[in-house]
Design a protein around this motif. Structure first.
Motif: not given
Ligand code: 6PG
Length: 255
Positions: A24, A248-249, A253
């Motif tokens: 996250p 990481d997110k 994405r």
């Protein structure tokens, strides 16, 4: 003169164990990897075995280094710290990967100076690349006649570079040198970098990638976009070892 195409044949013994984890936040990414790295170090120390790690530079690993600096359960006694690449600047320069690591980690832990294998960015690059290559050979195990790092951390540039292997220099995956000189394509800053075969000879290679700016390059690599064939990071394929992508997110994405 027409530049010859580079044909890369990258042999890998293992059916490439590639672990991709998406977190996250950069904090959770760094915290999990710090715990894993501490466990690797503890395991090595159990058998009084040296643990050789080549750290990445840039900004992404700063959080990881800060978390490692407060890891009380780890003895750094058997850890030998190298860098995967360094900018050709003095250690106190804001651009220095060593300087960043010193401030975030090395100045806060108990580690013998003989276990810190700095690339002397202030020295003449050609000479330093040779000296550092010899130091690597002296302090690492060997496999297939090449230095064998227990762990190599890598970052990912928006142009698909890793360490200081930049697009247009895929020949560094065929180099028989341990490390060599590179030029940052935009700033023309001189760098010293591990070459591709050394990175691919490691037991564990972990990319740490965070931030929105990396989303496009991550997407192209993971969706096998043709443009990723120009990315040096695409050719990080450990011959024997494990490949981890910690993303990481934000960077993931578009996946
Ligand atoms: C360096 C690095 C380089 C870095 C990437 C990502 O010396 O700059 O080793 O390969 O890891 O450029 O940099 P950031 O973490 O700052 O995005």
């Amino acid at each position: 003169m027409v530049k010859k195409g580079i044909t890369l044949t990258i042999k890998t013994i293992n059916p490439l164990v590639k672990i991709v984890k998406i977190f996250p936040t950069p904090y959770e990414l760094s915290k999990e990897f710090a715990e894993e790295m501490v466990n690797m170090i503890i395991e090595s120390a159990k058998y009084s075995k040296p643990f050789t790690v080549a750290l990445s530079g840039g900004s992404t690993p700063e959080l990881l280094f800060s978390l490692l600096s407060v890891a009380v359960s780890v003895s750094w006694k058997y850890v030998h710290i190298f860098w995967g690449d360094e900018r050709c600047v003095p250690p106190d320069d804001a651009e220095s990967n060593f300087g960043m690591t010193m401030s975030k980690l090395l100045s806060k832990i108990e580690i013998a100076s003989r276990n810190i294998h700095r690339i002397n960015g202030e020295d003449e690059p050609e000479k330093e690349a040779l000296r550092y290559s010899k130091e690597i050979s002296l302090f690492t195990r060997e496999r297939d006649g090449l230095p064998l790092f227990d762990l190599i951390l890598l970052g990912l540039g928006e142009d698909g570079h890793t360490a200081s292997i930049f697009p247009g220099h895929l020949d560094l995956f065929d180099s028989d040198k341990i490390c060599t000189i590179a030029l940052h394509p935009v700033t023309q800053q001189k760098r010293i970098t591990l070459t591709g075969r050394i990175i691919n000879n490691a037991d564990i290679v972990t990319f740490l990638v965070a931030g929105r700016k990396k989303a496009e390059v991550v997407e192209k690599m993971f969706k096998n976009d043709l443009s990723a064939l120009n990315y040096p990071a695409t050719y990080i394929v450990p011959v024997y070892g494990r490949l981890n992508w910690y993303i990481d997110k934000e960077a993931g994405r578009l996946l």
